[in-house]
Write a protein that holds these residues in place. Structure first.
Motif, mmCIF file in Angstrom:
data_model
loop_
_atom_site.group_PDB
_atom_site.id
_atom_site.type_symbol
_atom_site.label_atom_id
_atom_site.label_comp_id
_atom_site.label_asym_id
_atom_site.label_seq_id
_atom_site.Cartn_x
_atom_site.Cartn_y
_atom_site.Cartn_z
ATOM 1 N N GLN A 81 0.855 -1.179 0.000
ATOM 2 C CA GLN A 81 0.000 0.000 0.000
ATOM 3 C C GLN A 81 0.891 1.228 0.000
ATOM 4 N N MET A 82 0.741 2.052 -1.016
ATOM 5 C CA MET A 82 1.595 3.224 -1.174
ATOM 6 C C MET A 82 0.725 4.473 -1.079
ATOM 7 N N ASN A 83 0.952 5.268 -0.058
ATOM 8 C CA ASN A 83 0.210 6.513 0.165
ATOM 9 C C ASN A 83 1.151 7.705 0.041
ATOM 10 N N SER A 84 0.571 8.874 -0.120
ATOM 11 C CA SER A 84 1.345 10.120 -0.217
ATOM 12 C C SER A 84 2.477 9.988 -1.225
ATOM 13 N N LEU A 85 2.144 9.478 -2.389
ATOM 14 C CA LEU A 85 3.157 9.216 -3.402
ATOM 15 C C LEU A 85 3.813 10.497 -3.889
ATOM 16 N N LYS A 86 5.092 10.363 -4.207
ATOM 17 C CA LYS A 86 5.902 11.477 -4.678
ATOM 18 C C LYS A 86 6.454 11.151 -6.058
ATOM 19 N N PRO A 87 6.789 12.168 -6.847
ATOM 20 C CA PRO A 87 7.378 11.887 -8.169
ATOM 21 C C PRO A 87 8.614 10.993 -8.076
ATOM 22 N N GLU A 88 9.383 11.104 -7.018
ATOM 23 C CA GLU A 88 10.583 10.266 -6.884
ATOM 24 C C GLU A 88 10.275 8.804 -6.591
ATOM 25 N N ASP A 89 8.998 8.477 -6.383
ATOM 26 C CA ASP A 89 8.597 7.076 -6.238
ATOM 27 C C ASP A 89 8.395 6.409 -7.595
ATOM 28 N N THR A 90 8.479 7.188 -8.656
ATOM 29 C CA THR A 90 8.329 6.635 -10.003
ATOM 30 C C THR A 90 9.406 5.591 -10.268
ATOM 31 N N ALA A 91 8.967 4.394 -10.651
ATOM 32 C CA ALA A 91 9.898 3.281 -10.860
ATOM 33 C C ALA A 91 9.124 2.066 -11.351
ATOM 34 N N VAL A 92 9.874 1.072 -11.797
ATOM 35 C CA VAL A 92 9.303 -0.252 -11.988
ATOM 36 C C VAL A 92 9.441 -0.979 -10.652
ATOM 37 N N TYR A 93 8.336 -1.497 -10.162
ATOM 38 C CA TYR A 93 8.317 -2.175 -8.870
ATOM 39 C C TYR A 93 8.279 -3.689 -9.089
ATOM 40 N N PHE A 94 9.156 -4.381 -8.359
ATOM 41 C CA PHE A 94 9.284 -5.825 -8.469
ATOM 42 C C PHE A 94 8.971 -6.476 -7.123
ATOM 43 N N CYS A 95 8.304 -7.601 -7.152
ATOM 44 C CA CYS A 95 8.205 -8.388 -5.932
ATOM 45 C C CYS A 95 9.198 -9.535 -6.010
ATOM 46 N N ALA A 96 9.583 -10.015 -4.831
ATOM 47 C CA ALA A 96 10.602 -11.039 -4.748
ATOM 48 C C ALA A 96 10.304 -11.977 -3.593
ATOM 49 N N ALA A 97 10.836 -13.180 -3.704
ATOM 50 C CA ALA A 97 10.662 -14.186 -2.657
ATOM 51 C C ALA A 97 11.979 -14.904 -2.423
ATOM 52 N N GLY A 98 12.198 -15.309 -1.184
ATOM 53 C CA GLY A 98 13.433 -16.016 -0.886
ATOM 54 C C GLY A 98 13.389 -16.712 0.449
ATOM 55 N N ARG A 99 14.411 -17.537 0.691
ATOM 56 C CA ARG A 99 14.502 -18.292 1.933
ATOM 57 C C ARG A 99 15.197 -17.523 3.050
ATOM 58 N N THR A 100 15.762 -16.374 2.725
ATOM 59 C CA THR A 100 16.469 -15.595 3.728
ATOM 60 C C THR A 100 15.542 -15.158 4.859
ATOM 61 N N PRO A 101 16.034 -15.087 6.093
ATOM 62 C CA PRO A 101 15.222 -14.543 7.185
ATOM 63 C C PRO A 101 15.316 -13.023 7.284
ATOM 64 N N ILE A 102 16.078 -12.419 6.372
ATOM 65 C CA ILE A 102 16.296 -10.975 6.405
ATOM 66 C C ILE A 102 15.381 -10.294 5.401
ATOM 67 N N PRO A 103 14.565 -9.345 5.855
ATOM 68 C CA PRO A 103 13.587 -8.720 4.938
ATOM 69 C C PRO A 103 14.205 -8.080 3.706
ATOM 70 N N SER A 104 15.444 -7.572 3.802
ATOM 71 C CA SER A 104 16.058 -6.905 2.652
ATOM 72 C C SER A 104 16.767 -7.851 1.708
ATOM 73 N N GLY A 105 16.724 -9.107 1.995
ATOM 74 C CA GLY A 105 17.272 -10.095 1.077
ATOM 75 C C GLY A 105 18.569 -10.708 1.537
ATOM 76 N N PRO A 106 19.220 -11.479 0.679
ATOM 77 C CA PRO A 106 19.007 -11.621 -0.772
ATOM 78 C C PRO A 106 17.826 -12.512 -1.130
ATOM 79 N N TYR A 107 17.304 -12.317 -2.344
ATOM 80 C CA TYR A 107 16.137 -13.025 -2.820
ATOM 81 C C TYR A 107 16.469 -13.963 -3.970
ATOM 82 N N ASP A 108 15.628 -14.992 -4.102
ATOM 83 C CA ASP A 108 15.880 -16.031 -5.096
ATOM 84 C C ASP A 108 14.955 -15.945 -6.306
#
Length: 120
Positions: A81-108
């Motif tokens: 959920q993205m609120n109060s969007l700004k022009p700098e939020d413009t991007a291609v957004y990707f989802c990812a999944a992985g076995r890591t226990p760390i939210p920032s990755g790395p992803y598989d």
């Protein structure tokens, strides 16, 4: 093997909201850490938000207080959920999944991406 399909991107004015969805295949959705990344035009891909399989969440500082990551285990779907969007939020957004226990990755595993454009 996990397959991911994003949806929900589009064009929105600054200050507006969008909700991205990521549908995941497979029956082990709850055992994967899931995350969102984005790649702005001409820049490298960056971490946005993640939800680990052990229950931790993390966000990049620039979206804290504006974006919320969540997941529906019954539907094998993750949301951003993205609120109060700004022009700098413009991007291609990707989802990812992985076995890591760390939210920032790395992803598989990665989705194909969905475009988000925020006009000023």
């Amino acid at each position: 093997q996990v397959q991911l399909v994003e949806s929900g991107g589009g064009l929105v004015q600054a200050g507006g909201s969008l909700r991205l969805s990521c549908a995941a295949s497979g029956r082990t959705f709850s055992s994967y850490t899931m995350g969102w990344f984005r790649q702005p035009p001409g820049k490298e891909r960056e971490f946005v938000a993640g939800f680990s399989w052990i229950g931790n969440t993390d966000y990049v500082d620039s979206v804290k207080g504006r974006f919320t990551i969540s997941r529906d285990h019954a539907k094998n779907t993750m949301f951003l959920q993205m609120n109060s969007l700004k022009p700098e939020d413009t991007a291609v957004y990707f989802c990812a999944a992985g076995r890591t226990p760390i939210p920032s990755g790395p992803y598989d595993y990665w989705g194909q991406g969905t475009q988000v454009t925020v006009s000023s």
